[in-house]
Each structure stands twice: as C-alpha cells, then as structure tokens.
Scaffold this motif. Structure first.
Motif, mmCIF file in Angstrom:
data_model
loop_
_atom_site.group_PDB
_atom_site.id
_atom_site.type_symbol
_atom_site.label_atom_id
_atom_site.label_comp_id
_atom_site.label_asym_id
_atom_site.label_seq_id
_atom_site.Cartn_x
_atom_site.Cartn_y
_atom_site.Cartn_z
ATOM 1 N N ASP A 73 0.825 -1.219 0.000
ATOM 2 C CA ASP A 73 0.000 0.000 0.000
ATOM 3 C C ASP A 73 0.858 1.267 0.000
ATOM 4 O O ASP A 73 0.355 2.362 0.227
ATOM 5 N N HIS A 74 2.152 1.112 -0.268
ATOM 6 C CA HIS A 74 3.054 2.267 -0.339
ATOM 7 C C HIS A 74 3.864 2.253 -1.645
ATOM 8 O O HIS A 74 4.993 2.734 -1.695
ATOM 9 N N ILE A 75 3.285 1.708 -2.705
ATOM 10 C CA ILE A 75 4.001 1.587 -3.975
ATOM 11 C C ILE A 75 4.104 2.959 -4.648
ATOM 12 O O ILE A 75 3.109 3.677 -4.778
ATOM 13 N N ALA A 76 5.294 3.300 -5.092
ATOM 14 C CA ALA A 76 5.520 4.595 -5.737
ATOM 15 C C ALA A 76 4.975 4.574 -7.167
ATOM 16 O O ALA A 76 4.534 3.545 -7.687
ATOM 17 N N ASP A 77 5.023 5.726 -7.822
ATOM 18 C CA ASP A 77 4.498 5.855 -9.175
ATOM 19 C C ASP A 77 5.255 4.960 -10.151
ATOM 20 O O ASP A 77 6.430 4.620 -9.951
ATOM 21 N N ASN A 78 4.559 4.605 -11.229
ATOM 22 C CA ASN A 78 5.169 3.800 -12.280
ATOM 23 C C ASN A 78 6.284 4.573 -12.990
ATOM 24 O O ASN A 78 6.239 5.805 -13.098
ATOM 25 N N ILE A 79 7.248 3.831 -13.482
ATOM 26 C CA ILE A 79 8.303 4.401 -14.318
ATOM 27 C C ILE A 79 8.323 3.631 -15.636
ATOM 28 O O ILE A 79 7.957 2.455 -15.681
ATOM 29 N N PRO A 80 8.725 4.280 -16.720
ATOM 30 C CA PRO A 80 8.711 3.590 -18.013
ATOM 31 C C PRO A 80 9.884 2.630 -18.181
ATOM 32 O O PRO A 80 10.984 2.877 -17.693
ATOM 33 N N LEU A 81 9.612 1.545 -18.861
ATOM 34 C CA LEU A 81 10.643 0.643 -19.364
ATOM 35 C C LEU A 81 10.607 0.787 -20.877
ATOM 36 O O LEU A 81 9.564 0.561 -21.494
ATOM 37 N N GLN A 82 11.722 1.192 -21.481
ATOM 38 C CA GLN A 82 11.692 1.483 -22.903
ATOM 39 C C GLN A 82 12.954 1.048 -23.629
ATOM 40 O O GLN A 82 14.030 0.973 -23.042
ATOM 41 N N LEU A 83 12.774 0.732 -24.897
ATOM 42 C CA LEU A 83 13.883 0.464 -25.791
ATOM 43 C C LEU A 83 14.267 1.767 -26.479
ATOM 44 O O LEU A 83 13.397 2.493 -26.971
ATOM 45 N N VAL A 84 15.548 2.069 -26.496
ATOM 46 C CA VAL A 84 16.015 3.286 -27.165
ATOM 47 C C VAL A 84 16.969 2.891 -28.282
ATOM 48 O O VAL A 84 17.653 1.870 -28.224
ATOM 49 N N TYR A 85 17.019 3.740 -29.301
ATOM 50 C CA TYR A 85 17.810 3.443 -30.483
ATOM 51 C C TYR A 85 18.077 4.737 -31.234
ATOM 52 O O TYR A 85 17.395 5.760 -31.036
ATOM 53 N N LEU A 86 19.079 4.714 -32.074
ATOM 54 C CA LEU A 86 19.413 5.872 -32.886
ATOM 55 C C LEU A 86 18.385 6.022 -34.003
ATOM 56 O O LEU A 86 17.911 5.036 -34.565
ATOM 57 N N GLN A 87 18.055 7.244 -34.310
ATOM 58 C CA GLN A 87 17.047 7.488 -35.336
ATOM 59 C C GLN A 87 17.448 6.856 -36.672
ATOM 60 O O GLN A 87 16.606 6.343 -37.405
ATOM 61 N N SER A 88 18.742 6.843 -36.946
ATOM 62 C CA SER A 88 19.206 6.300 -38.222
ATOM 63 C C SER A 88 19.004 4.798 -38.318
ATOM 64 O O SER A 88 18.989 4.231 -39.406
ATOM 65 N N ASP A 89 18.839 4.114 -37.166
ATOM 66 C CA ASP A 89 18.657 2.661 -37.180
ATOM 67 C C ASP A 89 17.213 2.242 -37.424
ATOM 68 O O ASP A 89 16.957 1.094 -37.798
ATOM 69 N N TYR A 90 16.254 3.160 -37.210
ATOM 70 C CA TYR A 90 14.862 2.718 -37.217
ATOM 71 C C TYR A 90 14.373 2.176 -38.558
ATOM 72 O O TYR A 90 13.567 1.255 -38.573
ATOM 73 N N PRO A 91 14.823 2.704 -39.714
ATOM 74 C CA PRO A 91 14.309 2.136 -40.962
ATOM 75 C C PRO A 91 14.625 0.648 -41.135
ATOM 76 O O PRO A 91 14.016 -0.013 -41.971
ATOM 77 N N SER A 92 15.557 0.132 -40.381
ATOM 78 C CA SER A 92 15.963 -1.263 -40.535
ATOM 79 C C SER A 92 14.819 -2.214 -40.190
ATOM 80 O O SER A 92 14.205 -2.120 -39.127
ATOM 81 N N HIS A 93 14.552 -3.139 -41.100
ATOM 82 C CA HIS A 93 13.572 -4.195 -40.840
ATOM 83 C C HIS A 93 13.956 -4.982 -39.587
ATOM 84 O O HIS A 93 13.096 -5.366 -38.791
ATOM 85 N N LYS A 94 15.256 -5.187 -39.427
ATOM 86 C CA LYS A 94 15.765 -5.935 -38.272
ATOM 87 C C LYS A 94 15.384 -5.243 -36.967
ATOM 88 O O LYS A 94 14.884 -5.888 -36.025
ATOM 89 N N ILE A 95 15.597 -3.935 -36.894
ATOM 90 C CA ILE A 95 15.306 -3.189 -35.665
ATOM 91 C C ILE A 95 13.814 -3.188 -35.378
ATOM 92 O O ILE A 95 13.368 -3.429 -34.246
ATOM 93 N N ARG A 96 13.007 -2.937 -36.398
ATOM 94 C CA ARG A 96 11.557 -2.915 -36.203
ATOM 95 C C ARG A 96 11.046 -4.272 -35.731
ATOM 96 O O ARG A 96 10.209 -4.363 -34.838
ATOM 97 N N THR A 97 11.571 -5.337 -36.330
ATOM 98 C CA THR A 97 11.129 -6.683 -35.972
ATOM 99 C C THR A 97 11.462 -7.003 -34.517
ATOM 100 O O THR A 97 10.627 -7.538 -33.775
ATOM 101 N N VAL A 98 12.676 -6.665 -34.091
ATOM 102 C CA VAL A 98 13.099 -6.975 -32.726
ATOM 103 C C VAL A 98 12.298 -6.154 -31.709
ATOM 104 O O VAL A 98 11.878 -6.677 -30.667
ATOM 105 N N ILE A 99 12.080 -4.886 -32.013
ATOM 106 C CA ILE A 99 11.299 -4.043 -31.103
ATOM 107 C C ILE A 99 9.889 -4.609 -30.932
ATOM 108 O O ILE A 99 9.373 -4.739 -29.812
ATOM 109 N N ASP A 100 9.246 -4.946 -32.040
ATOM 110 C CA ASP A 100 7.887 -5.494 -31.967
ATOM 111 C C ASP A 100 7.867 -6.828 -31.213
ATOM 112 O O ASP A 100 6.944 -7.101 -30.442
ATOM 113 N N PHE A 101 8.887 -7.648 -31.434
ATOM 114 C CA PHE A 101 8.960 -8.950 -30.764
ATOM 115 C C PHE A 101 9.084 -8.774 -29.250
ATOM 116 O O PHE A 101 8.361 -9.430 -28.477
ATOM 117 N N ILE A 102 9.979 -7.895 -28.805
ATOM 118 C CA ILE A 102 10.158 -7.680 -27.360
ATOM 119 C C ILE A 102 8.906 -7.062 -26.746
ATOM 120 O O ILE A 102 8.520 -7.394 -25.621
#
Length: 304
Positions: A260-289
């Motif tokens: 009954d004393h749990i603090a606020d939620n914090i985000p868990l996120q995947l971060v990546y360089l903008q130049s990597d995002y067009p990669s099919h590989k990166i998109r696939t892995v992000i969606d899978f995780i």
C-alpha cells in the motif's frame, strides 16, 4: 579503393579513442588493427589521428574524413537494409545493451528464441546497469528504465511499472516483516550502485503522497542480478523494478513488501538511434520484445 573493414575499424577507433579496443571489438589483434589504420592513412596521404600513449585523437583531417566515412557506411547499411526489408529477412549484426538482472533472467531467453528462427542473425548482448552510449558502445538497441534526458534518441515504451521492496520468506522468518518503509532502518538493506553512486534513496507513495526513505546498506553491488540473488538467499531487503521480481513474487520465492506504499510507475523502454529505425531488423526486434513484454505482464500481473 578503400577496404570497408578498414573504414569500420577507423570509425571505431575514433569512437573509442583506442586502436586495441576497436581491434578487439572487430576481432583483430592490436598489430593487425594498427596495420589497417596505417594502410588507410597511407592511401589518404594524411594522418587521421594524433597518437599518444593513452588515447587516439582525431586530427583536423581526421574529423573531416570520419564524418564522411560514417555517412558513407550508413548509406551502404541503408541499402542493405532496404533489400532485407523487401525480402522480409532478419539477418546481419544485432547488438543490444540490457540491464543486468532483467537481461540475464528474462530478455535473453526471448532473444534466444528469436535468434533460433533467424540463422543469419548475429546476436551480441551487453549486460550492465550503467547507462549505455549507443554510439561509443556501437549498439543498436538499449533497454532502459526511467525518463531519458538524451532527446536525440528514439524510444519505444514497453511497459510502465514501479520499483518495489522485496525480501525472501527466510529473511522475514529470521528478521520479521516490516510494516512501513520507515522501518527499513532496522533491517539489512541491499544497495544497488548506479553509475558509481549507491542508490540510498528509495521512493514510496501513500494516498497520493510521494516520499522517500534514505537507507543504509550492509551489502552493495553494481550488478542488479547480484542484488536479486542476495535477496533470494535471505541476505536482506532489495528495491527492484516489479518486472525484475514479478515471477519470483508470484512463485513465493520473494515477498512483496509495503503493497500500500508503492511509488508511481516508471517507463521501461527500448532506445535506439534514429538512423537505425528504418531497418527491418530493428523494427522486428522491437515489436517482438513488446509482444513478449505484454505476455509477461499477463502471466505475472501486479499484486498492488
């Protein structure tokens, strides 16, 4: 004509400021890496680095060349990614930095499952609780807790969850069950060192009021997996992300404290360089995780 491996090596020397470190990363001996750099400098007829006993610093010509070389290699990678996208292929290098506990005990098995379906995927994992510089560490994806200060990074939120205090049944049997976080001063505390600093301030919330408790630990470590191992062994009370301990709490190996004393939620996120995002590989892995994370939350729901 330049050798692509020489260009890749030289860029990593610039990032790491070390011939030997860049060579090790690419599977080369220091002598072979030094020879490759000299070969490129001879072809360019200029010195790319000012050498010292400890670091390699780019010369003015080096800065000009490295930026152009980096862009050229990125264009080649984009071209290769475009072909893989068109074919729907999951192939090539994939380097991911993961928090120690979550990475070893949960995410690694997910990525093993993915890699087993893609024989042409070369997976490299880096475990650690320090913040990872994606460029200098040469990683495609990093999994991070909390808000991000670097606005140049792209991000995909996987979940929202709080940090919680936990202890093993054996610890509670021996030392008693604390009822309020203020009682933590009477208990053995396991401290995580984050980026070289001990994490002494644990956050809680009660009836929408946020507060923090300063704790003093009898054991500390910079590896979150060790902190959980100590907690499971009855060595003290740990403060962990719910994701890290949800399975153990549901199985009874750890007990959730102060529900009954749990603090606020914090985000868990995947971060990546903008130049990597067009990669099919990166998109696939992000969606899978992301899908695996949602399934995990369904299997081990919050108990608060």
């Amino acid at each position: 004509m330049y050798h692509l491996n020489d260009l890749k090596l030289t860029i990593r020397i610039a990032d790491l400021q070390s011939i030997s470190a860049a060579g090790r990363e690419l599977g080369m001996t220091p002598a072979a890496a030094s020879a490759a750099l000299q070969r490129l400098e001879k072809k360019l007829d200029c010195l790319l680095f000012a050498r010292s006993t400890r670091k390699m610093k780019l010369t003015e010509e080096g800065h000009l060349f490295i930026e152009s070389a980096r862009q050229a290699l990125q264009l080649l990678d984009n071209a290769s990614n475009a072909l893989a996208d068109n074919r729907g292929e999951l192939k090539g290098d994939l380097r991911i930095a993961l928090p120690s506990d979550l990475g070893r005990n949960i995410i690694r098995a997910w990525l093993d499952e993915l890699a087993n379906t893609a024989p042409e995927l070369k997976l490299t994992l880096y475990f650690g609780d320090q913040m990872t510089d994606l460029i200098s560490q040469n990683v495609h994806l990093a999994l991070r807790y909390g808000q991000l200060e670097d606005s140049s990074l792209m991000r995909r939120q996987l979940a929202l969850m709080p940090r919680v205090a936990v202890a093993s049944p054996s610890y509670i049997e021996q030392h008693g069950l604390p009822i309020h976080p203020k009682e933590l001063s009477q208990h053995k505390i396991l401290i995580l060192n984050r980026d070289g600093e001990p994490w002494h301030k644990w956050h809680f919330s009660h009836k929408a009021q946020q507060y923090a408790v300063n704790v003093i630990g009898n054991k500390s470590c910079n590896d979150g997996a060790v902190i959980k191992d100590w907690a499971l062994a009855g060595e003290g009370i740990a403060y962990k992300s719910w994701f890290d301990v949800a399975k153990e709490v549901h199985q009874g190996a750890l007990v959730l404290l102060f529900s009954d004393h749990i603090a606020d939620n914090i985000p868990l996120q995947l971060v990546y360089l903008q130049s990597d995002y067009p990669s099919h590989k990166i998109r696939t892995v992000i969606d899978f995780i992301k899908q695996k994370t949602q399934a995990f939350e369904s299997d081990y729901p919050a108990l608060f």
